[in-house]
Design a protein around this motif. Structure first.
Motif, PDB file in Angstrom:
ATOM      1  N   GLN A   8       0.838  -1.196  -0.031  1.00 32.14           N
ATOM      2  CA  GLN A   8      -0.019   0.007   0.102  1.00 32.14           C
ATOM      3  C   GLN A   8       0.903   1.287  -0.019  1.00 32.14           C
ATOM      4  O   GLN A   8       1.706   1.715   1.044  1.00 32.14           O
ATOM      5  CB  GLN A   8      -0.917  -0.009   1.200  1.00 32.14           C
ATOM      6  CG  GLN A   8      -1.747   0.941   1.282  1.00 32.14           C
ATOM      7  CD  GLN A   8      -2.674   1.110   2.548  1.00 32.14           C
ATOM      8  OE1 GLN A   8      -2.855   0.124   3.259  1.00 32.14           O
ATOM      9  NE2 GLN A   8      -3.036   2.105   3.262  1.00 32.14           N
ATOM     10  N   PRO A   9       0.642   2.124  -1.171  1.00 28.24           N
ATOM     11  CA  PRO A   9       1.359   3.265  -0.985  1.00 28.24           C
ATOM     12  C   PRO A   9       0.946   4.331   0.175  1.00 28.24           C
ATOM     13  O   PRO A   9      -0.343   4.205   0.252  1.00 28.24           O
ATOM     14  CB  PRO A   9       1.112   3.841  -2.230  1.00 28.24           C
ATOM     15  CG  PRO A   9       0.471   2.915  -3.159  1.00 28.24           C
ATOM     16  CD  PRO A   9      -0.303   1.889  -2.113  1.00 28.24           C
ATOM     17  N   ILE A  10       1.668   5.118   0.813  1.00 26.95           N
ATOM     18  CA  ILE A  10       1.509   5.933   1.841  1.00 26.95           C
ATOM     19  C   ILE A  10       1.981   7.378   1.394  1.00 26.95           C
ATOM     20  O   ILE A  10       2.858   7.255   0.858  1.00 26.95           O
ATOM     21  CB  ILE A  10       1.749   5.550   3.246  1.00 26.95           C
ATOM     22  CG1 ILE A  10       3.367   5.268   3.503  1.00 26.95           C
ATOM     23  CG2 ILE A  10       0.994   4.556   3.817  1.00 26.95           C
ATOM     24  CD1 ILE A  10       3.530   5.057   5.091  1.00 26.95           C
ATOM     25  N   HIS A  11       1.414   8.502   2.063  1.00 28.59           N
ATOM     26  CA  HIS A  11       1.557   9.854   1.599  1.00 28.59           C
ATOM     27  C   HIS A  11       1.866  10.557   2.788  1.00 28.59           C
ATOM     28  O   HIS A  11       0.938  10.398   3.718  1.00 28.59           O
ATOM     29  CB  HIS A  11       0.668  10.237   0.598  1.00 28.59           C
ATOM     30  CG  HIS A  11       0.233   9.328  -0.584  1.00 28.59           C
ATOM     31  ND1 HIS A  11       1.120   9.296  -1.611  1.00 28.59           N
ATOM     32  CD2 HIS A  11      -0.862   8.609  -0.780  1.00 28.59           C
ATOM     33  CE1 HIS A  11       0.680   8.449  -2.141  1.00 28.59           C
ATOM     34  NE2 HIS A  11      -0.529   7.789  -1.983  1.00 28.59           N
ATOM     35  N   HIS A  12       2.767  11.457   2.785  1.00 27.28           N
ATOM     36  CA  HIS A  12       3.148  12.159   3.980  1.00 27.28           C
ATOM     37  C   HIS A  12       4.066  13.454   3.550  1.00 27.28           C
ATOM     38  O   HIS A  12       4.709  13.230   2.797  1.00 27.28           O
ATOM     39  CB  HIS A  12       3.920  11.435   4.959  1.00 27.28           C
ATOM     40  CG  HIS A  12       4.139  11.894   6.371  1.00 27.28           C
ATOM     41  ND1 HIS A  12       5.241  12.795   6.525  1.00 27.28           N
ATOM     42  CD2 HIS A  12       3.404  11.912   7.327  1.00 27.28           C
ATOM     43  CE1 HIS A  12       4.908  12.992   7.835  1.00 27.28           C
ATOM     44  NE2 HIS A  12       3.761  12.534   8.508  1.00 27.28           N
ATOM     45  N   PRO A  13       3.558  14.675   4.061  1.00 27.58           N
ATOM     46  CA  PRO A  13       4.518  15.743   3.994  1.00 27.58           C
ATOM     47  C   PRO A  13       6.181  15.540   3.815  1.00 27.58           C
ATOM     48  O   PRO A  13       6.657  16.004   2.880  1.00 27.58           O
ATOM     49  CB  PRO A  13       4.050  16.963   4.571  1.00 27.58           C
ATOM     50  CG  PRO A  13       2.800  16.389   5.216  1.00 27.58           C
ATOM     51  CD  PRO A  13       2.566  14.878   5.366  1.00 27.58           C
ATOM     52  N   PHE A  15       7.480  12.937   3.106  1.00 19.07           N
ATOM     53  CA  PHE A  15       8.029  12.079   1.986  1.00 19.07           C
ATOM     54  C   PHE A  15       8.155  13.120   0.475  1.00 19.07           C
ATOM     55  O   PHE A  15       8.908  13.057  -0.274  1.00 19.07           O
ATOM     56  CB  PHE A  15       7.222  11.080   1.486  1.00 19.07           C
ATOM     57  CG  PHE A  15       6.907  10.069   2.695  1.00 19.07           C
ATOM     58  CD1 PHE A  15       7.534   9.998   3.787  1.00 19.07           C
ATOM     59  CD2 PHE A  15       5.731   9.078   2.810  1.00 19.07           C
ATOM     60  CE1 PHE A  15       7.434   9.128   4.826  1.00 19.07           C
ATOM     61  CE2 PHE A  15       5.398   8.349   3.917  1.00 19.07           C
ATOM     62  CZ  PHE A  15       6.311   8.086   5.072  1.00 19.07           C
ATOM     63  N   ILE A  16       7.224  13.842   0.475  1.00 18.99           N
ATOM     64  CA  ILE A  16       6.865  14.718  -0.553  1.00 18.99           C
ATOM     65  C   ILE A  16       8.009  15.824  -0.540  1.00 18.99           C
ATOM     66  O   ILE A  16       8.944  15.947  -1.527  1.00 18.99           O
ATOM     67  CB  ILE A  16       5.564  15.532  -0.621  1.00 18.99           C
ATOM     68  CG1 ILE A  16       4.349  14.562  -0.637  1.00 18.99           C
ATOM     69  CG2 ILE A  16       5.683  16.739  -1.715  1.00 18.99           C
ATOM     70  CD1 ILE A  16       3.054  15.118  -0.383  1.00 18.99           C
ATOM     71  N   ASP A 267      13.077   9.809  11.174  1.00 18.53           N
ATOM     72  CA  ASP A 267      14.469  10.479  11.518  1.00 18.53           C
ATOM     73  C   ASP A 267      15.373  10.422  10.156  1.00 18.53           C
ATOM     74  O   ASP A 267      16.341  11.272  10.074  1.00 18.53           O
ATOM     75  CB  ASP A 267      15.015   9.987  12.870  1.00 18.53           C
ATOM     76  CG  ASP A 267      14.248  10.326  13.946  1.00 18.53           C
ATOM     77  OD1 ASP A 267      13.514  10.913  13.747  1.00 18.53           O
ATOM     78  OD2 ASP A 267      14.452   9.651  14.991  1.00 18.53           O
ATOM     79  N   LEU A 268      15.622   9.184   9.569  1.00 22.40           N
ATOM     80  CA  LEU A 268      16.553   8.874   8.534  1.00 22.40           C
ATOM     81  C   LEU A 268      16.148   9.677   7.377  1.00 22.40           C
ATOM     82  O   LEU A 268      17.270  10.495   6.823  1.00 22.40           O
ATOM     83  CB  LEU A 268      16.450   7.382   8.084  1.00 22.40           C
ATOM     84  CG  LEU A 268      17.132   6.282   8.808  1.00 22.40           C
ATOM     85  CD1 LEU A 268      16.662   5.027   8.966  1.00 22.40           C
ATOM     86  CD2 LEU A 268      18.548   6.546   8.899  1.00 22.40           C
ATOM     87  N   ILE A 269      15.291  10.041   7.078  1.00 22.08           N
ATOM     88  CA  ILE A 269      14.501  10.987   5.973  1.00 22.08           C
ATOM     89  C   ILE A 269      15.229  12.352   6.158  1.00 22.08           C
ATOM     90  O   ILE A 269      15.782  13.004   5.472  1.00 22.08           O
ATOM     91  CB  ILE A 269      13.183  10.713   5.489  1.00 22.08           C
ATOM     92  CG1 ILE A 269      12.514   9.526   5.050  1.00 22.08           C
ATOM     93  CG2 ILE A 269      12.793  11.845   4.651  1.00 22.08           C
ATOM     94  CD1 ILE A 269      11.132   9.212   5.005  1.00 22.08           C
ATOM     95  N   GLU A 270      14.805  12.725   7.613  1.00 23.35           N
ATOM     96  CA  GLU A 270      15.004  14.091   7.814  1.00 23.35           C
ATOM     97  C   GLU A 270      16.648  14.404   7.894  1.00 23.35           C
ATOM     98  O   GLU A 270      16.984  15.331   7.621  1.00 23.35           O
ATOM     99  CB  GLU A 270      14.587  14.576   9.283  1.00 23.35           C
ATOM    100  CG  GLU A 270      13.088  14.546   9.455  1.00 23.35           C
ATOM    101  CD  GLU A 270      12.377  15.640   8.616  1.00 23.35           C
ATOM    102  OE1 GLU A 270      13.129  16.533   8.284  1.00 23.35           O
ATOM    103  OE2 GLU A 270      11.299  15.690   8.604  1.00 23.35           O
TER     104      GLU A 270
END
Ligand SMILES: Cc1ncc(COP(=O)(O)O)c(C=O)c1O
Length: 321
Positions: A8-13, A15-16, A267-270
């Motif tokens: 399932q794809p999920i969306h979050h600010p 990620f964008i 945390d890793l993305i940030e």
């Protein structure tokens, strides 16, 4: 082969903002109780027990163990007896996890922490096997070679469900990650988020579980910096971040395993760990029953968290489903 769970794809600010795509492998949806990695790890253990004509399974876990809870029902469904060797006090025998385990027919045997520490020692296991010759002994968390075969099916499904770069899973005893490494054959980056505060321990556990052919793979790592104080430890801010992420993507997570994976991901993305356009898959390993023990002990306010997969036994008819 049709997949057992959806991707399932999920969306979050976040990620964008970082140009990253995230999908969740919804193993939590496999079954209300025998969900996530429990289902995968138990499948071939139970088939093996049946094939060798065992009377049942003996396994190990703590008072709030997802594995004990799932194993009890899985054994009942397969007409196998189950004995759970439980670390800690008999006082906990009526908590949500153990009340259901008993209801599904598991016989509970409480042992002190010192005895519980023997659970992987050869001499202790031999003694147990002599005492229960007709039972198959399955280690804590269900993590053994047969569990790897079950976990490998996640990779087979994912390979049919689309392309991705990185697969992330929480790690507690190592069987889940070892199964993924074994089946992935170094195609993707595999990140295990340790939920324990024991640097190096899980790498060793994973290595011990890996078959010889998979020991040379270097596409995986256990990240030890996201345990948030240790096993089942988290602060109110962590809990709040998990809950608000869960609400924003519409998928429930709990703070012991999958929630720690979510906090690590954010945390890793940030921190810029993932390059732009990275395609990430999160393995949802289930475990939502574990919330019950936190509600019972007042660690989390039940009203703010999701409904339990199965109602507490004293509030419900005596059947599951
Ligand atoms: C819900 C959940 N997720 C993840 C894990 C970690 O899996 P493993 O013990 O195979 O590392 C566990 C423990 O088995 C678990 O109960």
């Amino acid at each position: 082969m049709s997949a057992l769970s959806i991707l399932q794809p999920i969306h979050h600010p976040t990620f964008i903002h970082h140009k990253i795509s995230v999908q969740v492998k919804r193993d939590d949806q496999i079954d209300k109780v025998i969900s996530g990695n429990k289902w995968r790890k138990l499948k071939y253990n139970l088939l093996h027990a049946k094939a060798i004509g065992a009377e049942g399974i003996i396994t190990f876990g703590g008072c709030f163990s997802n594995h004990i809870h799932a194993c009890a029902l899985a054994c009942q469904q397969q007409q196998l007896s189950a004995i759970g060797i439980i670390r800690g006090e008999q006082d906990n025998q009526n908590n949500y996890t153990l009340a259901w385990a008993k209801h599904w027919g598991m016989q509970l045997s409480f042992v002190d922490r010192k005895t519980y520490r023997l659970r992987n020692q050869e001499s202790y296991l031999q003694q147990l096997q002599q005492q229960f010759p007709d039972y198959l002994i399955v280690p804590e968390g269900g993590s053994n070679a047969l569990a790897l075969t079950g976990m490998a099916e996640v990779i087979a499904e994912l390979n049919q469900q689309g392309e991705f770069d990185t697969l992330i899973t929480p790690v507690g005893s190592g069987g889940t990650l070892a199964g993924l490494i074994f089946a992935d054959k170094a195609q993707h980056e595999l990140l295990g988020i340790s939920v324990l505060k024991q640097d190096g321990y899980l790498e060793q556990q994973v290595n011990e579980l890996l078959p010889e052919a998979a020991k040379s793979y270097r596409n995986w790592q256990v990240m030890n910096q996201f345990h948030r104080g240790g096993y089942a430890k988290f602060n109110p801010h962590d809990a709040q971040r998990i809950r608000s992420f869960a609400k924003s993507v519409g998928i429930d997570f709990e703070p012991v395993y999958s929630g720690k994976m979510i906090l690590a991901l954010l945390d890793l993305i940030e921190a810029g760990y993932f390059p732009a356009h990275q395609r990430i898959v999160l393995l949802h390993t289930g475990g939502l029953q574990g919330l019950a023990g936190m509600f019972e002990r007042g660690i989390l306010p039940q009203k703010d968290w999701p409904t339990l997969p199965v109602a507490p036994i004293n509030q419900k008819s005596q059947s599951y489903g």
